[in-house]
Motif scaffolding. Structure first.
Motif, PDB file in Angstrom:
ATOM      1  N   ASN A 156       0.810  -1.228   0.000  1.00 59.19           N
ATOM      2  CA  ASN A 156       0.000   0.000   0.000  1.00 59.19           C
ATOM      3  C   ASN A 156       0.838   1.270   0.000  1.00 59.19           C
ATOM      4  O   ASN A 156       0.528   2.255   0.682  1.00 59.19           O
ATOM      5  CB  ASN A 156      -0.955   0.004   1.211  1.00 59.19           C
ATOM      6  CG  ASN A 156      -1.956  -1.139   1.150  1.00 59.19           C
ATOM      7  OD1 ASN A 156      -2.502  -1.432   0.085  1.00 59.19           O
ATOM      8  ND2 ASN A 156      -2.179  -1.800   2.286  1.00 59.19           N
ATOM      9  N   ILE A 157       1.919   1.228  -0.763  1.00 58.99           N
ATOM     10  CA  ILE A 157       2.767   2.414  -0.910  1.00 58.99           C
ATOM     11  C   ILE A 157       2.371   3.121  -2.196  1.00 58.99           C
ATOM     12  O   ILE A 157       2.394   2.530  -3.280  1.00 58.99           O
ATOM     13  CB  ILE A 157       4.260   2.027  -0.944  1.00 58.99           C
ATOM     14  CG1 ILE A 157       4.670   1.408   0.392  1.00 58.99           C
ATOM     15  CG2 ILE A 157       5.132   3.243  -1.278  1.00 58.99           C
ATOM     16  CD1 ILE A 157       6.110   0.919   0.419  1.00 58.99           C
ATOM     17  N   GLU A 158       1.998   4.368  -2.077  1.00 60.36           N
ATOM     18  CA  GLU A 158       1.530   5.110  -3.238  1.00 60.36           C
ATOM     19  C   GLU A 158       2.713   5.615  -4.072  1.00 60.36           C
ATOM     20  O   GLU A 158       3.674   6.173  -3.533  1.00 60.36           O
ATOM     21  CB  GLU A 158       0.678   6.309  -2.806  1.00 60.36           C
ATOM     22  CG  GLU A 158       0.161   7.150  -3.972  1.00 60.36           C
ATOM     23  CD  GLU A 158      -0.556   8.406  -3.520  1.00 60.36           C
ATOM     24  OE1 GLU A 158      -0.961   9.204  -4.391  1.00 60.36           O
ATOM     25  OE2 GLU A 158      -0.687   8.609  -2.298  1.00 60.36           O
ATOM     26  N   ILE A 159       2.630   5.373  -5.365  1.00 62.77           N
ATOM     27  CA  ILE A 159       3.600   5.938  -6.297  1.00 62.77           C
ATOM     28  C   ILE A 159       2.974   7.217  -6.843  1.00 62.77           C
ATOM     29  O   ILE A 159       1.993   7.165  -7.585  1.00 62.77           O
ATOM     30  CB  ILE A 159       3.914   4.959  -7.436  1.00 62.77           C
ATOM     31  CG1 ILE A 159       4.504   3.663  -6.869  1.00 62.77           C
ATOM     32  CG2 ILE A 159       4.876   5.591  -8.444  1.00 62.77           C
ATOM     33  CD1 ILE A 159       4.743   2.582  -7.904  1.00 62.77           C
ATOM     34  N   PRO A 160       3.469   8.384  -6.455  1.00 60.30           N
ATOM     35  CA  PRO A 160       2.793   9.643  -6.809  1.00 60.30           C
ATOM     36  C   PRO A 160       2.868   9.928  -8.308  1.00 60.30           C
ATOM     37  O   PRO A 160       3.789   9.505  -9.001  1.00 60.30           O
ATOM     38  CB  PRO A 160       3.557  10.697  -6.016  1.00 60.30           C
ATOM     39  CG  PRO A 160       4.904  10.098  -5.794  1.00 60.30           C
ATOM     40  CD  PRO A 160       4.706   8.619  -5.689  1.00 60.30           C
ATOM     41  N   TYR A 161       1.872  10.618  -8.784  1.00 63.01           N
ATOM     42  CA  TYR A 161       1.845  11.083 -10.153  1.00 63.01           C
ATOM     43  C   TYR A 161       1.446  12.546 -10.126  1.00 63.01           C
ATOM     44  O   TYR A 161       0.974  13.071  -9.110  1.00 63.01           O
ATOM     45  CB  TYR A 161       0.876  10.259 -11.008  1.00 63.01           C
ATOM     46  CG  TYR A 161      -0.501  10.114 -10.412  1.00 63.01           C
ATOM     47  CD1 TYR A 161      -1.498  11.051 -10.662  1.00 63.01           C
ATOM     48  CD2 TYR A 161      -0.797   9.035  -9.575  1.00 63.01           C
ATOM     49  CE1 TYR A 161      -2.754  10.927 -10.101  1.00 63.01           C
ATOM     50  CE2 TYR A 161      -2.058   8.905  -9.003  1.00 63.01           C
ATOM     51  CZ  TYR A 161      -3.035   9.842  -9.274  1.00 63.01           C
ATOM     52  OH  TYR A 161      -4.270   9.723  -8.706  1.00 63.01           O
TER      53      TYR A 161
END
Length: 271
Positions: free
Chosen positions: A258-263
């Motif tokens: 549940n680690i968000e990869i930012p965009y």
């Protein structure tokens, strides 16, 4: 007038056999010379390969020998045509300056080829990147040009002077390479958690050299992300496979944890 025509006809008849013989000799030379050159070049290459000569030296000297053989053919034909050697040398001497100026680029490429063979900035089979942006695997070096093959099988012909007089990056000279990667996560992700996942992936990957230290640290705090640099060492032949593996595995591991990869996001405010 009749006497002049008769005299001309008689002289023509007298020299006609000589002209025919010379013409036949020239035709025979033109037909057999390429085969002779091919046999000589093939034998020359076999002799060099038995002595384990550098492949680039082989291709360069073979190209030079082929050129020399055809220069000899030109002089033979000129001699058969009846042009005297002294007259020919006089003409060549007179035209020497103009020819030299016209062939400045070619002479520069020839000198560049000799420098490459002497200092060996690259050899056959190595992948190079020129400062001009041209890159590819070295196939052969000829008297004026070096031939590269790109990863998508295109052939690039580069003048030797460009490679001899500009910076060259030899990608494959050393047996191992460092793989530098950057992975971004959102600001609410714990730093140690990201480092732990990347270290685990590096330790588990079979192509990563375990006797070389990993370097996994936060490198930049960007406007909308935390960027982590991941540096590992691999054998040069495993470079791209390992890079692609890391991109796929890291994406899967970040999703699983549940680690968000930012965009890139844009906030719009309405008054």
């Amino acid at each position: 007038m009749h006497e002049i025509i008769t005299e001309f006809f008689n002289k023509t008849i007298a020299v006609l056999p000589t002209i025919i013989v010379r013409g036949i000799i020239v035709i025979i030379l033109f037909s057999l010379w390429p085969k002779l050159v091919s046999v000589i070049i093939t034998s020359y290459k076999k002799a060099l390969r038995k002595r384990n000569v550098d492949p680039l030296l082989e291709s360069f000297t073979s190209s030079m020998l082929k050129t020399l053989m055809y220069v000899i053919l030109v002089f033979l034909i000129i001699g058969i045509a009846g042009v005297k050697a002294t007259s020919l040398l006089t003409v060549l001497g007179t035209a020497g300056l103009a020819v030299g100026l016209a062939l400045q680029g070619s002479l520069s490429n020839l000198a560049g080829g000799l420098l490459i063979l002497f200092f060996k900035p690259f050899t056959k089979g190595e992948y190079i990147v020129a400062s001009s942006g041209v890159e590819g695997t070295v196939d052969k070096i000829q008297i004026l040009y070096t031939i590269l093959t790109t990863t998508d099988n295109r052939v690039i012909i580069v003048p030797n002077s460009q490679l001899a007089n500009n910076a060259i990056t030899n990608v494959s000279r050393n047996p191992i390479r460092r793989l530098d990667m950057v992975f971004s996560v959102s600001y609410d992700t714990p730093t140690e958690k990201v480092k732990e996942i990347l270290n685990r992936i590096a330790n588990a990957h079979p192509s990563v050299l375990k006797d070389k230290p990993f370097n996994i640290r936060m490198s930049v705090q960007n406007a909308s992300s935390l960027d982590f640099i991941c540096r590992v060492w691999v054998n040069k032949e495993d470079y791209w496979t390992t890079k692609f593996d890391f991109n796929e595995i890291v994406k899967a591991e970040f999703d699983a944890n549940n680690i968000e990869i930012p965009y890139q996001k844009i906030d719009i405010y309405r008054k």
